[in-house]
Design an enzyme around this catalytic site. Structure first.
Site, PDB file in Angstrom:
ATOM      1  N   GLU A 215       0.887  -1.179   0.000  1.00 45.19           N
ATOM      2  CA  GLU A 215       0.000   0.000   0.000  1.00 45.19           C
ATOM      3  C   GLU A 215       0.915   1.217   0.000  1.00 45.19           C
ATOM      4  O   GLU A 215       1.459   1.602   1.043  1.00 45.19           O
ATOM      5  CB  GLU A 215      -0.897  -0.016   1.252  1.00 45.19           C
ATOM      6  CG  GLU A 215      -1.776  -1.262   1.367  1.00 45.19           C
ATOM      7  CD  GLU A 215      -2.906  -1.291   0.335  1.00 45.19           C
ATOM      8  OE1 GLU A 215      -3.217  -0.229  -0.245  1.00 45.19           O
ATOM      9  OE2 GLU A 215      -3.456  -2.379   0.105  1.00 45.19           O
ATOM     10  N   CYS A 249      -1.886   9.461   2.535  1.00 43.71           N
ATOM     11  CA  CYS A 249      -1.518   8.888   1.233  1.00 43.71           C
ATOM     12  C   CYS A 249      -2.487   9.331   0.141  1.00 43.71           C
ATOM     13  O   CYS A 249      -2.116   9.439  -1.015  1.00 43.71           O
ATOM     14  CB  CYS A 249      -1.487   7.373   1.311  1.00 43.71           C
ATOM     15  SG  CYS A 249      -3.018   6.656   1.913  1.00 43.71           S
TER      16      CYS A 249
END
Ligand code: NAD
Length: 472
Positions: A215, A249
């Protein structure tokens, strides 16, 4: 390297966890629900202590943001997995086309799963993956970030209270421990962090053929098309850009819009600031940058853009500085005229700095996005259905959100993950369960079933039949 984090010791822990799991057999539904519930209780019962630790680690972190993004969202993922795990665990019967043969796909735990977490949402990105890992019946070893040391130590202490070390262990340490950790013979390794470190992790995991979920980060664009409501686009973009001071993110990394709409965007951004953050430096709702190194990087990024000719607009409330080293708070800062030779357009920003690139039309914006690594998310503002489709078809990203930012991350039924340079594999909800399960085919042959007849010699009579079949 802290005591007990050398490769030999860590290897011993993974082997013990695996042996214990083999001896006890796969966790049944009740044990999986129990582990999910304990994870939830750990977070909710200790949310104040965890929030205090996180705030001390960051310098200052908004209590609301911690309770929303680290406590409530993570508890919701764990509760959702607990409510659905019985159904997810069901074997799926499939047709076989063979007399006397039945078959099912049976989800099986993978075993011992390693989880490496970053600092920006220390609870969410440690326990979020565990929702899928535990629902799938695995045990886990977690390595939280060294950049939030108080939080990571508290996580280790709490995990020791809520879990047996054979169910969930915590390994503390910096990048050197991360290096040793990612070389362990796990059954699966989940890494959340930067694309650069993700490459090292995948390389280390490859030595043991350990499958990875990565991720990662990247530069998620916001395209504001000609028919978009500019005030709405600015408000929604800035809402996420200021959350956790942009240290997300999925934060909008840069904006693209027509030159003649920049003035309206800046005005709308100022209006947003007046209502959301009338002060920044003394405002408990505004989060600090996690470390001096990260603060310096962002300040250098702003200076670099200015030196290369960009117009820098700080959205600091009047009378306040754009940034303050003692609080490590940086007011949202727009870089008008972001160009590819600027740091701000080369690396993931991960802070409250927002470059704005002018575009002539949608085709040019699509070409720009496609000339760069695939982002974790793409955000499009505009109301024309055909142009929305043009954007959807013309880009590839971990997720696409139209007329909003980051909304997809809290919808448990959606897979969450990147594509290309922004990641490998997705989790959340049933997608996490599947990601951390082995879909094992199981076949039952009846005693009277025609077992192996096609394969069994002699072939003299079977060959012409087969050849005739292949000729048709
Ligand atoms: P990072 O990559 O620097 O560190 C992440 C973790 O990896 C830490 O626990 C660290 O100790 C460990 N680590 C460092 N070097 C290592 C190595 N060589 N081998 C193994 N492990 C190592 O990331 P960060 O600064 O903590 O987090 C910010 C990054 O994470 C940003 O790029 C952001 O986009 C990304 N991120 C992605 C997601 C997502 O869900 N896709 C979520 C949050 C953050």
């Amino acid at each position: 390297m802290p005591q007990g984090t050398d490769s030999v010791t860590l290897n011993g822990i993974v082997q013990s966890m695996r042996q214990t799991m083999i001896q006890t057999g796969p966790a049944d539904a009740a044990l999986r629900r129990d582990r999910l519930t304990r994870s939830m209780r750990l977070i909710l019962d200790n949310r104040d202590a965890l929030a205090t630790a996180m705030s001390a680690d960051f310098g200052h972190r908004s209590l609301y943001q911690t309770l929303a993004a680290d406590a409530a969202t993570t508890a919701k993922s764990l509760a959702y997995a607990s409510q659905n795990v019985d159904v997810w665990m069901q074997a799926e019967a499939v047709g076989t086309g063979m007399d006397g043969v039945t078959a099912s796909i049976v989800p099986q735990p993978l075993g011992v799963v390693g989880v490496i977490a970053p600092w920006n949402f220390p609870i969410n990105l440690s326990f979020g993956p565990l929702a899928g890992v535990f629902a799938a019946g695995n045990v886990a070893l977690l390595k939280p970030s060294e950049l939030t040391p108080r939080t990571s130590e508290l996580i280790a202490e709490l995990v020791g209270r809520y879990f047996s070390p054979m169910e969930l262990g915590v390994v503390l340490g910096d990048a050197s421990v991360g290096t040793a950790f990612s070389a362990l013979p796990f059954d699966h390794l989940v890494f959340t962090g930067s694309t650069t470190v993700g490459r090292h992790v995948m390389r280390a995991a490859a030595e043991n053929l350990v499958p990875v979920t990565l991720e990662l980060g990247g530069k998620s664009p916001v395209v504001i098309d000609r028919d978009a409501d500019i005030a709405m686009a600015a408000e929604r973009t800035l809402t996420v850009k200021t959350f956790n001071a942009g240290q997300i993110c999925l934060s909008p990394d840069y904006v693209m819009l027509a030159k003649d709409r920049i003035g309206a965007f800046v005005e709308a951004a100022r209006t947003f600031m007046q209502s959301a953050f009338p002060t920044v430096q003394s405002n408990a709702d505004y989060t600090s940058i996690v470390s001096e190194r990260h603060f310096d990087r962002l300040i250098a990024m702003i200076a670099d853009a200015e030196a290369k000719g960009a117009q820098v607009i700080s959205l600091a409330p009047s009378g306040e500085p754009g940034h303050d080293r003692t609080t490590r708070k940086i007011a949202p800062t727009l870089i008008i005229g972001g160009r590819d030779d600027m740091m701000a357009m080369q690396e993931e920003i991960f802070g409250p700095v927002l470059p704005i690139r002018t575009t002539t039309d949608l085709a040019e914006a699509l070409a720009y996005i496609n000339a760069h690594p695939r982002p974790l998310a793409a955000y499009y503002f505009g109301h024309d259905a055909d142009r929305q489709q043009q954007f959807a078809r013309g880009t590839t990203s971990g997720a696409l959100v139209i007329n909003d930012v980051m909304t997809h991350a809290s919808i448990e039924s959606l897979p969450f993950g990147g594509v290309g340079a922004s990641g490998i594999g997705a989790y959340h909800g049933v997608h996490g369960f599947r990601r951390f399960s082995h879909a094992r085919p199981v076949v039952w042959q009846a005693p009277e079933g025609a077992s192996g007849l096609r394969l069994r010699a002699p072939y003299a009579e079977k060959l012409p039949v087969l050849q005739a079949m292949l000729s048709n």
